[in-house]
Design a protein around this motif. Structure first.
Motif, PDB file in Angstrom:
ATOM      1  N   GLY A 294      -4.205  16.327  -7.642  1.00 48.78           N
ATOM      2  CA  GLY A 294      -5.023  16.113  -6.447  1.00 48.78           C
ATOM      3  C   GLY A 294      -4.945  14.723  -5.849  1.00 48.78           C
ATOM      4  O   GLY A 294      -5.823  14.323  -5.089  1.00 48.78           O
ATOM      5  N   SER A 295      -3.888  13.983  -6.157  1.00 48.38           N
ATOM      6  CA  SER A 295      -3.789  12.613  -5.665  1.00 48.38           C
ATOM      7  C   SER A 295      -2.475  12.403  -4.921  1.00 48.38           C
ATOM      8  O   SER A 295      -1.516  13.161  -5.096  1.00 48.38           O
ATOM      9  CB  SER A 295      -3.886  11.621  -6.828  1.00 48.38           C
ATOM     10  OG  SER A 295      -3.661  10.299  -6.380  1.00 48.38           O
ATOM     11  N   SER A 296      -2.435  11.378  -4.094  1.00 45.71           N
ATOM     12  CA  SER A 296      -1.202  11.003  -3.386  1.00 45.71           C
ATOM     13  C   SER A 296      -0.933   9.511  -3.536  1.00 45.71           C
ATOM     14  O   SER A 296      -0.224   8.917  -2.726  1.00 45.71           O
ATOM     15  CB  SER A 296      -1.308  11.365  -1.903  1.00 45.71           C
ATOM     16  OG  SER A 296      -2.394  10.676  -1.300  1.00 45.71           O
ATOM     17  N   LEU A 297      -1.497   8.907  -4.562  1.00 47.91           N
ATOM     18  CA  LEU A 297      -1.352   7.470  -4.765  1.00 47.91           C
ATOM     19  C   LEU A 297      -0.025   7.165  -5.469  1.00 47.91           C
ATOM     20  O   LEU A 297       0.094   7.277  -6.688  1.00 47.91           O
ATOM     21  CB  LEU A 297      -2.525   6.924  -5.581  1.00 47.91           C
ATOM     22  CG  LEU A 297      -3.894   6.978  -4.902  1.00 47.91           C
ATOM     23  CD1 LEU A 297      -4.991   6.506  -5.846  1.00 47.91           C
ATOM     24  CD2 LEU A 297      -3.889   6.130  -3.621  1.00 47.91           C
ATOM     25  N   LEU A 298       0.973   6.820  -4.678  1.00 46.97           N
ATOM     26  CA  LEU A 298       2.313   6.505  -5.187  1.00 46.97           C
ATOM     27  C   LEU A 298       2.767   5.181  -4.586  1.00 46.97           C
ATOM     28  O   LEU A 298       2.589   4.949  -3.393  1.00 46.97           O
ATOM     29  CB  LEU A 298       3.308   7.598  -4.807  1.00 46.97           C
ATOM     30  CG  LEU A 298       2.966   9.045  -5.182  1.00 46.97           C
ATOM     31  CD1 LEU A 298       3.922  10.006  -4.482  1.00 46.97           C
ATOM     32  CD2 LEU A 298       3.035   9.230  -6.686  1.00 46.97           C
ATOM     33  N   GLU A 299       3.367   4.320  -5.393  1.00 45.99           N
ATOM     34  CA  GLU A 299       3.870   3.051  -4.877  1.00 45.99           C
ATOM     35  C   GLU A 299       5.029   2.563  -5.733  1.00 45.99           C
ATOM     36  O   GLU A 299       5.011   2.721  -6.959  1.00 45.99           O
ATOM     37  CB  GLU A 299       2.752   2.000  -4.861  1.00 45.99           C
ATOM     38  CG  GLU A 299       3.145   0.660  -4.264  1.00 45.99           C
ATOM     39  CD  GLU A 299       3.673   0.768  -2.847  1.00 45.99           C
ATOM     40  OE1 GLU A 299       4.917   0.691  -2.684  1.00 45.99           O
ATOM     41  OE2 GLU A 299       2.885   0.948  -1.908  1.00 45.99           O
ATOM     42  N   GLY A 300       6.031   2.012  -5.081  1.00 50.80           N
ATOM     43  CA  GLY A 300       7.186   1.504  -5.810  1.00 50.80           C
ATOM     44  C   GLY A 300       7.421   0.022  -5.589  1.00 50.80           C
ATOM     45  O   GLY A 300       8.260  -0.574  -6.260  1.00 50.80           O
TER      46      GLY A 300
ATOM     47  N   GLY B 182       3.682  -6.119  -4.564  1.00 52.14           N
ATOM     48  CA  GLY B 182       2.620  -6.162  -3.563  1.00 52.14           C
ATOM     49  C   GLY B 182       3.063  -6.144  -2.119  1.00 52.14           C
ATOM     50  O   GLY B 182       2.256  -6.393  -1.220  1.00 52.14           O
ATOM     51  N   LEU B 183       4.330  -5.865  -1.836  1.00 54.69           N
ATOM     52  CA  LEU B 183       4.794  -5.787  -0.453  1.00 54.69           C
ATOM     53  C   LEU B 183       4.111  -4.631   0.262  1.00 54.69           C
ATOM     54  O   LEU B 183       3.866  -3.571  -0.319  1.00 54.69           O
ATOM     55  CB  LEU B 183       6.316  -5.611  -0.409  1.00 54.69           C
ATOM     56  CG  LEU B 183       7.149  -6.756  -1.008  1.00 54.69           C
ATOM     57  CD1 LEU B 183       8.630  -6.430  -0.922  1.00 54.69           C
ATOM     58  CD2 LEU B 183       6.865  -8.073  -0.312  1.00 54.69           C
ATOM     59  N   THR B 184       3.838  -4.826   1.548  1.00 54.39           N
ATOM     60  CA  THR B 184       3.114  -3.796   2.323  1.00 54.39           C
ATOM     61  C   THR B 184       3.789  -3.504   3.654  1.00 54.39           C
ATOM     62  O   THR B 184       3.132  -3.073   4.593  1.00 54.39           O
ATOM     63  CB  THR B 184       1.668  -4.255   2.584  1.00 54.39           C
ATOM     64  OG1 THR B 184       1.689  -5.496   3.318  1.00 54.39           O
ATOM     65  CG2 THR B 184       0.899  -4.464   1.293  1.00 54.39           C
TER      66      THR B 184
ATOM     67  N   THR C 165       6.611   1.550   6.509  1.00 54.31           N
ATOM     68  CA  THR C 165       7.677   2.469   6.091  1.00 54.31           C
ATOM     69  C   THR C 165       7.661   3.768   6.900  1.00 54.31           C
ATOM     70  O   THR C 165       8.238   4.768   6.483  1.00 54.31           O
ATOM     71  CB  THR C 165       7.538   2.805   4.594  1.00 54.31           C
ATOM     72  OG1 THR C 165       6.260   3.419   4.368  1.00 54.31           O
ATOM     73  CG2 THR C 165       7.650   1.551   3.733  1.00 54.31           C
ATOM     74  N   SER C 166       7.002   3.741   8.071  1.00 51.16           N
ATOM     75  CA  SER C 166       6.931   4.957   8.870  1.00 51.16           C
ATOM     76  C   SER C 166       8.299   5.372   9.406  1.00 51.16           C
ATOM     77  O   SER C 166       8.532   6.541   9.711  1.00 51.16           O
ATOM     78  CB  SER C 166       5.956   4.753  10.039  1.00 51.16           C
ATOM     79  OG  SER C 166       6.373   3.666  10.863  1.00 51.16           O
ATOM     80  N   SER C 167       9.211   4.418   9.521  1.00 54.24           N
ATOM     81  CA  SER C 167      10.591   4.715   9.938  1.00 54.24           C
ATOM     82  C   SER C 167      11.533   4.176   8.877  1.00 54.24           C
ATOM     83  O   SER C 167      11.637   2.963   8.685  1.00 54.24           O
ATOM     84  CB  SER C 167      10.901   4.065  11.285  1.00 54.24           C
ATOM     85  OG  SER C 167      12.298   4.095  11.543  1.00 54.24           O
TER      86      SER C 167
ATOM     87  N   TYR D  90       6.963   6.929  -2.039  1.00 50.23           N
ATOM     88  CA  TYR D  90       6.358   5.908  -2.895  1.00 50.23           C
ATOM     89  C   TYR D  90       6.031   4.662  -2.082  1.00 50.23           C
ATOM     90  O   TYR D  90       6.649   3.614  -2.207  1.00 50.23           O
ATOM     91  CB  TYR D  90       7.289   5.569  -4.057  1.00 50.23           C
ATOM     92  CG  TYR D  90       7.136   6.496  -5.239  1.00 50.23           C
ATOM     93  CD1 TYR D  90       6.436   6.118  -6.371  1.00 50.23           C
ATOM     94  CD2 TYR D  90       7.680   7.781  -5.204  1.00 50.23           C
ATOM     95  CE1 TYR D  90       6.279   6.975  -7.451  1.00 50.23           C
ATOM     96  CE2 TYR D  90       7.532   8.650  -6.276  1.00 50.23           C
ATOM     97  CZ  TYR D  90       6.825   8.238  -7.395  1.00 50.23           C
ATOM     98  OH  TYR D  90       6.657   9.102  -8.463  1.00 50.23           O
ATOM     99  N   ALA D  91       5.017   4.788  -1.225  1.00 57.58           N
ATOM    100  CA  ALA D  91       4.575   3.668  -0.399  1.00 57.58           C
ATOM    101  C   ALA D  91       3.179   3.955   0.133  1.00 57.58           C
ATOM    102  O   ALA D  91       2.898   5.074   0.585  1.00 57.58           O
ATOM    103  CB  ALA D  91       5.546   3.433   0.760  1.00 57.58           C
ATOM    104  N   GLN D  92       2.310   2.968   0.048  1.00 59.39           N
ATOM    105  CA  GLN D  92       0.966   3.038   0.602  1.00 59.39           C
ATOM    106  C   GLN D  92       0.835   1.978   1.687  1.00 59.39           C
ATOM    107  O   GLN D  92       1.480   0.933   1.631  1.00 59.39           O
ATOM    108  CB  GLN D  92      -0.086   2.788  -0.484  1.00 59.39           C
ATOM    109  CG  GLN D  92      -0.017   3.755  -1.661  1.00 59.39           C
ATOM    110  CD  GLN D  92      -0.432   5.160  -1.272  1.00 59.39           C
ATOM    111  OE1 GLN D  92      -1.437   5.352  -0.600  1.00 59.39           O
ATOM    112  NE2 GLN D  92       0.343   6.146  -1.707  1.00 59.39           N
ATOM    113  N   SER D  93      -0.004   2.225   2.668  1.00 58.33           N
ATOM    114  CA  SER D  93      -0.140   1.281   3.775  1.00 58.33           C
ATOM    115  C   SER D  93      -0.654  -0.073   3.308  1.00 58.33           C
ATOM    116  O   SER D  93      -0.343  -1.108   3.897  1.00 58.33           O
ATOM    117  CB  SER D  93      -1.082   1.849   4.844  1.00 58.33           C
ATOM    118  OG  SER D  93      -2.362   2.107   4.286  1.00 58.33           O
ATOM    119  N   THR D  94      -1.444  -0.068   2.240  1.00 59.44           N
ATOM    120  CA  THR D  94      -1.955  -1.341   1.711  1.00 59.44           C
ATOM    121  C   THR D  94      -1.220  -1.765   0.442  1.00 59.44           C
ATOM    122  O   THR D  94      -1.678  -2.623  -0.306  1.00 59.44           O
ATOM    123  CB  THR D  94      -3.462  -1.242   1.420  1.00 59.44           C
ATOM    124  OG1 THR D  94      -3.693  -0.136   0.532  1.00 59.44           O
ATOM    125  CG2 THR D  94      -4.250  -1.033   2.700  1.00 59.44           C
TER     126      THR D  94
END
Length: 667
Positions: free
Chosen positions: A329-335, A339-341, A344-346, A485-489
């Protein structure tokens, strides 16, 4: 295009081709020692002699003779045969009888060609000369008595690596190849001279006396030490990888590889995780798989679950972790561990769109916050080739030695909003302008947007050319972005998760995950394992098949060379077994089923070759503020857990980066 005849076969070759190339176009094998397709012509070994008419009645060196209309070339005449036998006889005058103890045995050009083109006896009775050994650093072992002065190593160091550390001293019989002042070769590409050496004068020091080539199992693989995706061959014996050699791929690495790619493999058998561990009373203690899984299942995480992907991961592992996190039930993925933010929308806006091979054609190149020499050495060699074709290079960032001349514009990112006149004029007039943004500098607000603004300002994207590039330095980065594997924050979005899966993530600041139960799945006892509550032993890139996407979006696949040690298992299998215990069974039981599910979700991963990201420009702030304080890689040789476990990489770091004196015992 000249037309000529080779042993009765008429061939047509491009203007500027040599006679040697014409002979090869006709299907004839021409022996050579000094000639190499990627280096300048030396013409000093004389092994490539052929008979050419019209011309003087003597054999001529085909590597240095231009092909011309009407030439009649003989590669098999009595004159040529006798000339080659004579040359080989000269080469062997001083060559020692080292074949039984020489590491080049079985892969030696001199052995092969002496059998094919030499005589069965020698007329020389004089004493052979001897040459004192030279010191070339932790990578290259020298036995210079074997040297035949082909000068390939000198030309490679100067022309490809860009480090003029190797040269010749003396003349005639006294000529010797050496490094200046006999210090370590100051290049991250020095190991390539071992492949180039046609005899046993330069061999691999870490591999010395380890094995013969016919003992080794050879496996095709993809390198994970940087984001270039170097095509390699892993040579293994039993359960240990003994060496890594580059495979030829003109679009990616040509036939080169970095020293880290070649020699970090001795770290694969050190500091390994080979059994599960569970933290009890503040210490990690050995446990069974059942105990480790039970400790994870006891965490009442609900849907507060996250996964952090490390830099060396294959896409299959990341997809299996994503499927497990999603099933909970989660979508928290980051690579992006540090701490880069960046946006990645394109994916096209964070891709190396010009391609690695394509950057050679650029005529003006702007580097923004990237030390290419350490972040992608084999892209740096392409820039050197572009410069030889007339390209101009400008750079924004702290000044460093890139092995070529660049116009440094300072470290203030505000330059991007008002470019100096010389740079603006060069980009305006350029036919193929290119901008390369360092993956680390994207942490500075406004840099990504300001760099993208240059696309329209200078028409960087035009028919048949896309000059906008972001240069990543992590092998898993582009594959991770394709898998979400990317979050906006950034990684900050994951710090409050109750259960965190750390997939080989050793560069994360784990102190910010104070409330999280951390499960480390990886292959080395590095920083990630030290911070974990449960450690599950996984497989390295050499111990599992995998799909990797390099910095230009090229999908490539590697195979398994050896099996993981002890109780370690392939990462996807660990996640599949764990999903059963957690009550969220994953819908695949085999590796093929996993790949099929991944391909169905991300079709671009199903096709090897360049992924098509299209081209779109996100709207981003374009007013950068701040200076580039430094580059993300502080030590080229110690960038990941495998390197940090490697004695060879540790010695390279100490000697080449930090200037430590290495004392060797007299032999």
């Amino acid at each position: 295009m000249p037309k000529l005849t080779v042993d009765g076969v008429e061939v047509e070759v491009p203007a500027g081709a040599t006679v040697l190339q014409a002979c090869e176009a006709a299907g004839k094998e021409i022996p050579r020692f000094c000639y190499h397709e990627r280096l300048s012509i030396a013409g000093n070994c004389r092994m490539c002699l052929v008979e050419v008419k019209p011309g003087p009645p003597k054999p001529q060196a085909s590597c240095a003779l231009p092909a011309a209309d009407g030439q009649d070339i003989r590669t098999d005449s009595p004159m040529v045969k006798k000339a080659r036998e004579g040359v080989m006889e000269f080469l062997l005058i001083n060559h020692p009888l080292d074949c039984p103890i020489c590491d080049q045995g079985g892969e030696c050009d001199l052995q092969d060609q002496s059998i094919a083109y030499g005589k069965g006896n020698s007329r020389y009775l004089e004493n052979k000369r001897a040459v004192t050994e030279k010191y070339m650093g932790p990578i290259v072992k020298t036995v210079m008595t074997r040297c035949i002065q082909c000068t390939r190593c000198i030309r490679f160091a100067e022309e490809v690596a860009g480090v003029e550390d190797i040269g010749a001293i003396g003349r005639g019989e006294s000529m010797q190849i050496t490094t200046y002042l006999e210090h370590a070769i100051q290049s991250e590409l020095s190991g390539n001279v071992v492949d180039l050496c046609p005899v046993g004068a330069l061999t691999s020091k870490p591999y010395a006396f380890e094995a013969r080539p016919w003992e080794l199992k050879k496996t095709t693989a993809i390198d994970v030490m940087d984001a270039v995706g170097t095509n390699i061959r892993l040579d293994s014996r039993g359960r240990q990888v003994l060496r890594s050699l580059p495979r030829i791929n003109e679009d990616v690495n040509e036939e080169w590889s970095s020293d880290k790619t070649r020699h970090a493999v001795d770290g694969l058998v050190r500091k390994r995780l080979d059994r599960p561990f569970v933290r009890a009373n503040g210490k990690l203690v050995e446990a069974t798989w059942e105990e480790a899984f039970g400790a994870i299942a006891a965490v009442n995480a609900g849907n507060s679950v996250a996964a952090v992907a490390g830099d060396l991961l294959d896409c299959e592992t990341m997809y299996a972790a994503k499927a497990l996190v999603r099933s909970m039930g989660s979508s928290l993925l980051e690579g992006r561990q540090t701490g880069l933010t960046y946006d990645t929308s394109s994916l096209s806006a964070v891709n190396f769109n010009t391609t690695i091979a394509g950057i050679e054609r650029a005529d003006v190149i702007l580097l923004i916050g990237t030390n290419l020499r350490w972040e992608a050495p084999l892209v740096n060699t392409r820039i050197r080739k572009a410069i030889k074709r007339g390209a101009k290079v400008f750079a924004i960032g702290p000044q460093t030695d890139l092995t070529y001349k660049a116009t440094w514009l300072g470290a203030d990112t505000g330059i991007l909003t008002k470019l100096p006149a010389a740079l603006a004029d060069a980009l305006t007039k350029a036919e193929r302008p290119a901008v390369i943004v360092g993956g680390g500098v994207l942490k500075i607000d406004g840099v990504h947007g300001a760099a993208l603004a240059l696309v329209s300002q200078f028409n960087l994207v035009r028919e048949g050319w896309n000059g906008f590039n972001v240069l990543h330095f992590s092998a898993a980065r582009m594959g991770g972005l394709m898998l979400g594997y990317a979050q906006s924050t950034g990684i900050a979005a994951l710090t409050s998760a109750k259960l965190v899966f750390a997939l080989g993530a050793d560069e994360v600041d784990w102190s910010q995950f104070g409330v999280s139960f951390k499960v480390y799945i990886g292959h080395h006892g590095d920083a990630g394992a030290a911070a974990a509550d449960v450690v599950l032993p996984g497989a390295s890139y050499a111990e599992k098949p995998g799909t990797y996407v390099n910095l230009e979006g090229r999908v490539q696949r590697g195979e398994r060379a050896v099996f993981p040690p002890g109780d370690a298992r392939e990462d996807w299998a660990i996640l599949r077994a764990l999903s059963d215990v957690l009550g969220h069974k994953l819908p695949f039981d085999t590796y093929d089923a996993l790949r099929s599910a991944m391909f169905a979700e991300v079709p671009a991963l199903a096709v090897e070759g360049l992924a098509n990201y299209g081209w779109s420009v996100p709207k981003l702030p374009a007013k950068p503020t701040g200076t580039i304080a430094g580059y993300p890689i502080k030590d080229f040789y110690l960038t990941n857990a495998i390197c940090r476990a490697s004695p060879t990489m540790q010695q390279c770091s100490a000697e080449i980066v930090h200037g430590a004196d290495i004392l060797e015992a007299a032999e």
